[in-house]
Design a protein around this motif. Structure first.
Motif, PDB file in Angstrom:
ATOM      1  N   VAL A  87       0.857  -1.186   0.000  1.00  0.00           N
ATOM      2  CA  VAL A  87       0.000   0.000   0.000  1.00  0.00           C
ATOM      3  C   VAL A  87       0.892   1.234   0.000  1.00  0.00           C
ATOM      4  N   LYS A  88       1.843   1.276   0.947  1.00  0.00           N
ATOM      5  CA  LYS A  88       2.809   2.370   1.026  1.00  0.00           C
ATOM      6  C   LYS A  88       3.889   2.009   2.037  1.00  0.00           C
ATOM      7  N   LYS A  89       5.018   2.666   1.878  1.00  0.00           N
ATOM      8  CA  LYS A  89       6.164   2.464   2.761  1.00  0.00           C
ATOM      9  C   LYS A  89       6.737   3.843   3.070  1.00  0.00           C
ATOM     10  N   GLU A  90       7.119   4.068   4.338  1.00  0.00           N
ATOM     11  CA  GLU A  90       7.665   5.374   4.715  1.00  0.00           C
ATOM     12  C   GLU A  90       8.829   5.185   5.683  1.00  0.00           C
ATOM     13  N   LYS A  91       9.873   5.973   5.450  1.00  0.00           N
ATOM     14  CA  LYS A  91      11.040   5.928   6.337  1.00  0.00           C
ATOM     15  C   LYS A  91      10.699   6.621   7.648  1.00  0.00           C
ATOM     16  N   LEU A  92      11.015   5.944   8.758  1.00  0.00           N
ATOM     17  CA  LEU A  92      10.771   6.513  10.081  1.00  0.00           C
ATOM     18  C   LEU A  92      12.011   7.233  10.605  1.00  0.00           C
ATOM     19  N   PHE A  93      13.158   6.548  10.559  1.00  0.00           N
ATOM     20  CA  PHE A  93      14.388   7.131  11.077  1.00  0.00           C
ATOM     21  C   PHE A  93      15.584   6.283  10.648  1.00  0.00           C
ATOM     22  N   SER A  94      16.769   6.797  10.929  1.00  0.00           N
ATOM     23  CA  SER A  94      18.019   6.070  10.711  1.00  0.00           C
ATOM     24  C   SER A  94      18.750   5.986  12.036  1.00  0.00           C
ATOM     25  N   VAL A  95      19.480   4.899  12.222  1.00  0.00           N
ATOM     26  CA  VAL A  95      20.322   4.752  13.405  1.00  0.00           C
ATOM     27  C   VAL A  95      21.731   4.411  12.954  1.00  0.00           C
ATOM     28  N   LYS A  96      22.704   4.897  13.701  1.00  0.00           N
ATOM     29  CA  LYS A  96      24.100   4.598  13.358  1.00  0.00           C
ATOM     30  C   LYS A  96      24.489   3.182  13.746  1.00  0.00           C
ATOM     31  N   LYS A 144       7.551   5.741  25.280  1.00  0.00           N
ATOM     32  CA  LYS A 144       7.932   7.150  25.357  1.00  0.00           C
ATOM     33  C   LYS A 144       8.156   7.745  23.966  1.00  0.00           C
ATOM     34  N   LYS A 145       8.528   6.892  23.000  1.00  0.00           N
ATOM     35  CA  LYS A 145       8.651   7.296  21.595  1.00  0.00           C
ATOM     36  C   LYS A 145       7.669   6.438  20.809  1.00  0.00           C
ATOM     37  N   VAL A 146       6.713   7.111  20.171  1.00  0.00           N
ATOM     38  CA  VAL A 146       5.658   6.384  19.457  1.00  0.00           C
ATOM     39  C   VAL A 146       5.513   6.953  18.048  1.00  0.00           C
ATOM     40  N   TYR A 147       5.484   6.057  17.068  1.00  0.00           N
ATOM     41  CA  TYR A 147       5.154   6.406  15.685  1.00  0.00           C
ATOM     42  C   TYR A 147       3.758   5.847  15.439  1.00  0.00           C
ATOM     43  N   ARG A 148       2.819   6.729  15.138  1.00  0.00           N
ATOM     44  CA  ARG A 148       1.430   6.310  14.930  1.00  0.00           C
ATOM     45  C   ARG A 148       1.060   6.571  13.477  1.00  0.00           C
ATOM     46  N   LEU A 149       0.670   5.513  12.789  1.00  0.00           N
ATOM     47  CA  LEU A 149       0.259   5.608  11.396  1.00  0.00           C
ATOM     48  C   LEU A 149      -1.237   5.381  11.293  1.00  0.00           C
ATOM     49  N   THR A 150      -1.903   6.322  10.642  1.00  0.00           N
ATOM     50  CA  THR A 150      -3.320   6.179  10.316  1.00  0.00           C
ATOM     51  C   THR A 150      -3.417   6.253   8.796  1.00  0.00           C
ATOM     52  N   PHE A 151      -4.082   5.277   8.196  1.00  0.00           N
ATOM     53  CA  PHE A 151      -4.202   5.267   6.742  1.00  0.00           C
ATOM     54  C   PHE A 151      -5.595   4.800   6.360  1.00  0.00           C
ATOM     55  N   LEU A 152      -5.979   5.147   5.150  1.00  0.00           N
ATOM     56  CA  LEU A 152      -7.269   4.725   4.624  1.00  0.00           C
ATOM     57  C   LEU A 152      -7.146   4.634   3.114  1.00  0.00           C
ATOM     58  N   GLU A 153      -7.433   3.470   2.588  1.00  0.00           N
ATOM     59  CA  GLU A 153      -7.380   3.279   1.135  1.00  0.00           C
ATOM     60  C   GLU A 153      -8.622   3.862   0.484  1.00  0.00           C
ATOM     61  N   LYS A 154      -8.447   4.388  -0.686  1.00  0.00           N
ATOM     62  CA  LYS A 154      -9.560   4.918  -1.482  1.00  0.00           C
ATOM     63  C   LYS A 154      -9.647   4.087  -2.764  1.00  0.00           C
ATOM     64  N   ASP A 155     -10.573   4.444  -3.643  1.00  0.00           N
ATOM     65  CA  ASP A 155     -10.750   3.707  -4.899  1.00  0.00           C
ATOM     66  C   ASP A 155      -9.496   3.755  -5.768  1.00  0.00           C
ATOM     67  N   PRO A 178      -5.316   4.369  -5.900  1.00  0.00           N
ATOM     68  CA  PRO A 178      -4.143   4.373  -5.010  1.00  0.00           C
ATOM     69  C   PRO A 178      -3.591   5.768  -4.729  1.00  0.00           C
ATOM     70  N   GLU A 179      -3.694   6.681  -5.689  1.00  0.00           N
ATOM     71  CA  GLU A 179      -3.162   8.029  -5.474  1.00  0.00           C
ATOM     72  C   GLU A 179      -3.990   8.845  -4.485  1.00  0.00           C
ATOM     73  N   ASP A 180      -5.187   8.364  -4.146  1.00  0.00           N
ATOM     74  CA  ASP A 180      -6.039   9.045  -3.169  1.00  0.00           C
ATOM     75  C   ASP A 180      -5.861   8.500  -1.745  1.00  0.00           C
ATOM     76  N   LEU A 181      -4.881   7.675  -1.549  1.00  0.00           N
ATOM     77  CA  LEU A 181      -4.612   7.077  -0.237  1.00  0.00           C
ATOM     78  C   LEU A 181      -4.459   8.162   0.828  1.00  0.00           C
ATOM     79  N   VAL A 182      -5.112   7.969   1.957  1.00  0.00           N
ATOM     80  CA  VAL A 182      -4.923   8.849   3.108  1.00  0.00           C
ATOM     81  C   VAL A 182      -3.863   8.182   3.977  1.00  0.00           C
ATOM     82  N   TRP A 183      -2.798   8.919   4.289  1.00  0.00           N
ATOM     83  CA  TRP A 183      -1.656   8.353   5.016  1.00  0.00           C
ATOM     84  C   TRP A 183      -1.132   9.427   5.947  1.00  0.00           C
ATOM     85  N   LYS A 184      -1.253   9.218   7.236  1.00  0.00           N
ATOM     86  CA  LYS A 184      -0.809  10.220   8.205  1.00  0.00           C
ATOM     87  C   LYS A 184       0.108   9.545   9.221  1.00  0.00           C
TER      88      LYS A 184
END
Length: 186
Positions: A122-131, A161-172, A174-180
Motif C-alpha cells: 500500500v505504502k512504505k515510509e522511512k521513520l528514522f536512521s540509526v548509526k 515514550k517514543k511512538v510512531y502512529r500511522l493512520t491510513f485509509l485506502e480509497k478507490d 491508489p493516489e487518493d490514499l490517506v496516510w498520516k
C-alpha cells in the motif's frame, strides 16, 4: 584482500556470547578502511563473512551448497540487506504492517510498510536512521508494534515514550490514499 582465511583451530568455547560460534578469518583492515565506496565495502564484507561461514560449515558438517546459494543470491541482489524486524496483521486481517530494516555500511534505515494480504504494498515510509546497525539493539529499544484499529498502527519503544502512529485509509484510486504518520515523544 589477498588472503582472507587464517589457519587457526576453531574453539567453540572461547569467548562465546549467547549461542555464537567464534570463527577467525584474516582480513586486511587497512585495505578495507581505504575502500571509498560503500558498495566495495559490502563486497569485501561478504567475502570475509563467507570465508568464516565456510569454515563454520566445514566444522559443523553443514550443507555447503546452501551456503553457496545464499552467497550468490546476495551478489545477484546487489548486496542489499533488507529484512522485517517486526510484522503484525491488522485486526480485520486485511493488512500486514512490517517494520523494515535496510542495512547500509554506516547506518540502518527503519521503515514502516503496509501491505495488503495479497502482498501488494500500500505504502512504505522511512521513520528514522540509526548509526548502530545491530538490529538486536534496535529491537531491545523499539519492540512494540500494535494495531489499535483496522487502519491505525503504532510502533513504539518498550516504555511507550517514543511512538510512531500511522493512520491510513485506502480509497478507490491508489493516489487518493490517506496516510498520516505522527511521531510522539513523551
Amino acid at each position: 584482500m589477498e588472503k582472507l582465511e587464517q589457519e587457526m583451530p576453531l574453539d567453540p568455547f572461547e569467548h562465546i556470547i549467547f549461542d555464537y560460534f567464534p570463527v577467525y578469518v584474516e582480513a586486511d583492515v587497512e585495505a578495507f578502511l581505504d575502500l571509498t565506496s560503500d558498495q566495495e565495502k559490502k563486497k569485501c564484507t561478504l567475502e570475509i563473512v563467507h570465508a568464516g561461514m565456510k569454515r563454520a560449515a566445514q566444522a559443523f558438517n553443514w550443507d555447503l551448497q546452501i551456503l553457496e546459494k545464499v552467497y550468490h543470491t546476495i551478489k545477484q541482489t546487489g548486496y542489499k540487506s533488507i529484512f522485517a524486524l517486526l510484522k503484525k496483521s491488522s485486526p480485520n486481517k486485511k493488512y500486514v504492517c512490517s517494520i523494515m530494516c535496510h542495512h547500509e555500511v554506516k547506518r540502518m534505515d527503519v521503515y514502516v510498510e503496509i501491505k495488503k494480504r495479497s502482498g501488494i504494498v500500500v505504502k512504505k515510509e522511512k521513520l528514522f536512521s540509526v548509526k548502530n546497525t545491530d538490529e538486536q539493539d534496535l529491537l531491545s529499544e523499539y519492540g512494540t508494534l500494535t494495531w489499535t484499529l483496522n487502519h491505525k498502527v503504532e510502533f513504539a519503544d518498550k516504555d511507550y515514550k517514543k511512538v510512531y502512529r500511522l493512520t491510513f485509509l485506502e480509497k478507490d484510486k491508489p493516489e487518493d490514499l490517506v496516510w498520516k504518520m505522527e511521531r510522539y515523544e513523551l
